[in-house]
Motif scaffolding. Structure first.
Motif, PDB file in Angstrom:
ATOM      1  N   ASP A 147      -4.040  -9.151   3.295  1.00  0.00           N
ATOM      2  CA  ASP A 147      -3.791  -7.706   3.351  1.00  0.00           C
ATOM      3  C   ASP A 147      -2.592  -7.350   2.473  1.00  0.00           C
ATOM      4  O   ASP A 147      -1.608  -8.092   2.387  1.00  0.00           O
ATOM      5  CB  ASP A 147      -3.526  -7.244   4.784  1.00  0.00           C
ATOM      6  N   MET A 148      -2.694  -6.177   1.860  1.00  0.00           N
ATOM      7  CA  MET A 148      -1.664  -5.760   0.910  1.00  0.00           C
ATOM      8  C   MET A 148      -0.479  -5.064   1.578  1.00  0.00           C
ATOM      9  O   MET A 148       0.546  -4.845   0.941  1.00  0.00           O
ATOM     10  CB  MET A 148      -2.276  -4.836  -0.142  1.00  0.00           C
ATOM     11  N   SER A 149      -0.601  -4.701   2.861  1.00  0.00           N
ATOM     12  CA  SER A 149       0.532  -4.087   3.555  1.00  0.00           C
ATOM     13  C   SER A 149       1.433  -5.183   4.121  1.00  0.00           C
ATOM     14  O   SER A 149       0.992  -6.000   4.940  1.00  0.00           O
ATOM     15  CB  SER A 149       0.043  -3.181   4.690  1.00  0.00           C
TER      16      SER A 149
ATOM     17  N   PHE B  40       1.757  -4.526   7.979  1.00  0.00           N
ATOM     18  CA  PHE B  40       0.596  -4.921   8.792  1.00  0.00           C
ATOM     19  C   PHE B  40       0.464  -6.447   8.816  1.00  0.00           C
ATOM     20  O   PHE B  40       0.124  -7.028   9.850  1.00  0.00           O
ATOM     21  CB  PHE B  40      -0.701  -4.292   8.255  1.00  0.00           C
TER      22      PHE B  40
ATOM     23  N   HIS C 140      -6.962  -0.565  12.584  1.00  0.00           N
ATOM     24  CA  HIS C 140      -6.824   0.526  11.606  1.00  0.00           C
ATOM     25  C   HIS C 140      -8.195   1.047  11.191  1.00  0.00           C
ATOM     26  O   HIS C 140      -8.521   1.114  10.000  1.00  0.00           O
ATOM     27  CB  HIS C 140      -6.062   0.029  10.374  1.00  0.00           C
ATOM     28  N   ASN C 141      -9.023   1.344  12.147  1.00  0.00           N
ATOM     29  CA  ASN C 141     -10.337   1.918  11.881  1.00  0.00           C
ATOM     30  C   ASN C 141     -10.844   2.474  13.213  1.00  0.00           C
ATOM     31  O   ASN C 141     -10.171   2.312  14.230  1.00  0.00           O
ATOM     32  CB  ASN C 141     -11.266   0.861  11.255  1.00  0.00           C
TER      33      ASN C 141
ATOM     34  N   GLY D  28      -1.054  -9.936   0.255  1.00  0.00           N
ATOM     35  CA  GLY D  28      -1.394  -9.875  -1.169  1.00  0.00           C
ATOM     36  C   GLY D  28      -2.584  -8.974  -1.411  1.00  0.00           C
ATOM     37  O   GLY D  28      -3.184  -8.447  -0.476  1.00  0.00           O
ATOM     38  N   ASP D  29      -2.902  -8.818  -2.684  1.00  0.00           N
ATOM     39  CA  ASP D  29      -4.055  -8.010  -3.098  1.00  0.00           C
ATOM     40  C   ASP D  29      -5.315  -8.847  -2.894  1.00  0.00           C
ATOM     41  O   ASP D  29      -5.401  -9.962  -3.403  1.00  0.00           O
ATOM     42  CB  ASP D  29      -3.881  -7.629  -4.575  1.00  0.00           C
ATOM     43  N   ALA D  30      -6.274  -8.310  -2.151  1.00  0.00           N
ATOM     44  CA  ALA D  30      -7.503  -9.067  -1.885  1.00  0.00           C
ATOM     45  C   ALA D  30      -8.556  -8.865  -2.972  1.00  0.00           C
ATOM     46  O   ALA D  30      -9.605  -9.506  -2.936  1.00  0.00           O
ATOM     47  CB  ALA D  30      -8.068  -8.671  -0.522  1.00  0.00           C
TER      48      ALA D  30
ATOM     49  N   VAL E  89     -13.602  -5.104   6.676  1.00  0.00           N
ATOM     50  CA  VAL E  89     -13.873  -4.143   7.742  1.00  0.00           C
ATOM     51  C   VAL E  89     -13.033  -2.889   7.514  1.00  0.00           C
ATOM     52  O   VAL E  89     -11.899  -2.771   7.980  1.00  0.00           O
ATOM     53  CB  VAL E  89     -13.571  -4.819   9.107  1.00  0.00           C
ATOM     54  N   GLY E  90     -13.612  -1.981   6.704  1.00  0.00           N
ATOM     55  CA  GLY E  90     -12.919  -0.715   6.471  1.00  0.00           C
ATOM     56  C   GLY E  90     -11.994  -0.743   5.279  1.00  0.00           C
ATOM     57  O   GLY E  90     -10.949  -0.083   5.293  1.00  0.00           O
TER      58      GLY E  90
ATOM     59  N   ILE F  91       0.863  -1.179   0.000  1.00  0.00           N
ATOM     60  CA  ILE F  91       0.000   0.000   0.000  1.00  0.00           C
ATOM     61  C   ILE F  91       0.904   1.235   0.000  1.00  0.00           C
ATOM     62  O   ILE F  91       2.101   1.127   0.256  1.00  0.00           O
ATOM     63  CB  ILE F  91      -0.940   0.003   1.235  1.00  0.00           C
TER      64      ILE F  91
ATOM     65  N   GLY G  72      -8.496  -7.390   3.721  1.00  0.00           N
ATOM     66  CA  GLY G  72      -7.996  -6.123   4.275  1.00  0.00           C
ATOM     67  C   GLY G  72      -7.901  -6.276   5.784  1.00  0.00           C
ATOM     68  O   GLY G  72      -8.444  -5.482   6.543  1.00  0.00           O
TER      69      GLY G  72
ATOM     70  N   TRP H  25     -13.046  -0.543  -0.818  1.00  0.00           N
ATOM     71  CA  TRP H  25     -12.551  -0.237  -2.166  1.00  0.00           C
ATOM     72  C   TRP H  25     -12.010  -1.517  -2.815  1.00  0.00           C
ATOM     73  O   TRP H  25     -11.888  -1.589  -4.034  1.00  0.00           O
ATOM     74  CB  TRP H  25     -11.476   0.850  -2.117  1.00  0.00           C
TER      75      TRP H  25
ATOM     76  N   GLY I  70      -5.501  -5.966   7.881  1.00  0.00           N
ATOM     77  CA  GLY I  70      -4.660  -5.050   8.656  1.00  0.00           C
ATOM     78  C   GLY I  70      -3.688  -5.795   9.549  1.00  0.00           C
ATOM     79  O   GLY I  70      -3.025  -6.750   9.121  1.00  0.00           O
TER      80      GLY I  70
HETATM   81  N1  SAH Z   1      -9.644  -4.472   8.763  1.00  0.00           N
HETATM   82  C1  SAH Z   1      -8.449  -3.928   9.364  1.00  0.00           C
HETATM   83  C2  SAH Z   1      -7.739  -2.902   8.497  1.00  0.00           C
HETATM   84  C3  SAH Z   1      -8.578  -1.764   7.938  1.00  0.00           C
HETATM   85  S1  SAH Z   1      -7.604  -0.498   7.150  1.00  0.00           S
HETATM   86  C4  SAH Z   1      -8.743  -3.374  10.733  1.00  0.00           C
HETATM   87  O1  SAH Z   1      -9.919  -3.318  11.080  1.00  0.00           O
HETATM   88  O2  SAH Z   1      -7.820  -3.011  11.454  1.00  0.00           O
HETATM   89  C5  SAH Z   1      -7.574  -1.005   5.463  1.00  0.00           C
HETATM   90  C6  SAH Z   1      -6.646  -2.150   5.189  1.00  0.00           C
HETATM   91  O3  SAH Z   1      -6.771  -2.532   3.837  1.00  0.00           O
HETATM   92  C7  SAH Z   1      -5.166  -1.840   5.407  1.00  0.00           C
HETATM   93  O4  SAH Z   1      -4.633  -2.804   6.268  1.00  0.00           O
HETATM   94  C8  SAH Z   1      -4.546  -1.952   4.012  1.00  0.00           C
HETATM   95  O5  SAH Z   1      -3.234  -2.449   4.043  1.00  0.00           O
HETATM   96  C9  SAH Z   1      -5.494  -2.911   3.349  1.00  0.00           C
HETATM   97  N2  SAH Z   1      -5.572  -2.864   1.885  1.00  0.00           N
HETATM   98  C10 SAH Z   1      -5.675  -1.784   1.088  1.00  0.00           C
HETATM   99  N3  SAH Z   1      -5.821  -2.159  -0.202  1.00  0.00           N
HETATM  100  C11 SAH Z   1      -5.837  -3.527  -0.204  1.00  0.00           C
HETATM  101  C12 SAH Z   1      -5.951  -4.527  -1.219  1.00  0.00           C
HETATM  102  N4  SAH Z   1      -6.124  -4.195  -2.502  1.00  0.00           N
HETATM  103  N5  SAH Z   1      -5.918  -5.820  -0.848  1.00  0.00           N
HETATM  104  C13 SAH Z   1      -5.739  -6.174   0.455  1.00  0.00           C
HETATM  105  N6  SAH Z   1      -5.637  -5.282   1.445  1.00  0.00           N
HETATM  106  C14 SAH Z   1      -5.681  -3.981   1.126  1.00  0.00           C
END
Ligand code: SAH
Length: 248
Positions: free
Chosen positions: A66-68, A71, A17-18, A93-95, A110-111, A3, A44, A114, A46
């Protein structure tokens, strides 16, 4: 693959992260009446707090994507720390387009809606991994108060008022997609502070440690403007919640 680095910097110390605080995930886990060994997919995920604490408290099994890189690594460490590394796994990886090999009892985003191009697309994506009778969890913002102007919406980092709905309309929107809303847990203003204000000390310490970094000017600008922005806009106008949905 990762990310944008700015998020890895500003949220490096966040466990969640929310705008949810740990007690909200406790409430949500209890509200869902999770059975031991239920498989929970989290797109995602996190730093993995939801899956790790639910594995500890309810004996669920979990897969997070998660893509980070940062995290995802923090999520693996958290699983070790809570003694649940045998029950939960984290994929870096990319979800987008991710469908589980085996259908799950709970499919969550959860958050990070996109990932599926918005709430509706993400619900479609999650439903492909869900066993019949399973529960979808969507964490999504809504307007706590409708912004009176487009400038106020932009102050909340939305691109326009049309980006989000007020809560009754958001619930009706889920209904219109053919889902019953079977539970919801909402964040509150203190939760927004935990999410947003926790970035400020992280940014301050990062700036002290990395004065010559290429992102230092951007982080400095954010640290100077974010407290006022959070108090004037996000804290007042933006709500956030996790909604549990079951297909009719
Ligand atoms: N659900 C988690 C994180 C929410 S923040 C929590 O509640 O804490 C959004 C997360 O989406 C971040 O961790 C970010 O790294 C991840 N993210 C963003 N684009 C993504 C993608 N294309 N595939 C997977 N994860 C992604």
């Amino acid at each position: 693959m990762d990310i944008p680095r700015i998020f890895n910097i500003t949220e490096s110390a966040h466990r969640i992260h929310n705008p949810f605080t740990p007690d909200k995930f406790v409430t949500l886990g209890a509200a869902l009446r999770l059975e031991p060994d239920t498989h929970v997919l989290d797109l995602g995920s996190g730093s993995g707090e939801m899956l790790c604490t639910w594995a500890r408290d309810h004996g669920i099994r979990g897969t997070g994507v998660d893509m980070s890189q940062l995290f995802s690594e923090q999520a693996r460490q958290r699983a070790e720390e809570l003694g649940v590394a045998d029950r939960v796994g984290f994929v870096h990886g990319d979800a987008a387009g991710y469908v589980a090999d085996e259908k799950v009892g709970v499919a969550a985003c959860v958050g990070a809606t996109w990932i599926g191009g918005g709430a509706s697309g993400t619900i479609d994506l999650l439903s492909k991994s869900l066993r019949s009778g399973g529960i979808i969890l969507i964490g999504e913002p809504y307007w706590r108060q409708l912004p009176p102007t487009e400038d106020v919406a932009r102050g909340c980092l939305a691109s326009s008022v049309a980006d989000f709905l007020v809560l009754p309309e958001l619930l009706a929107f889920f209904g219109g997609l053919g889902y019953d809303v079977v539970e919801m847990v909402l964040a509150n203003q203190d939760g927004w502070d935990r999410y947003e204000a926790a970035k400020w000390l992280t940014m301050r310490r990062w700036l002290e440690a990395h004065p010559d970094d290429e992102l230092a000017a951007e982080v400095r600008a954010r640290l100077s403007s974010e407290p006022r922005r959070q108090a004037a806009y996000t804290r007042e106008y933006l709500g956030w919640g996790v909604f549990a949905l079951m297909h009719r």
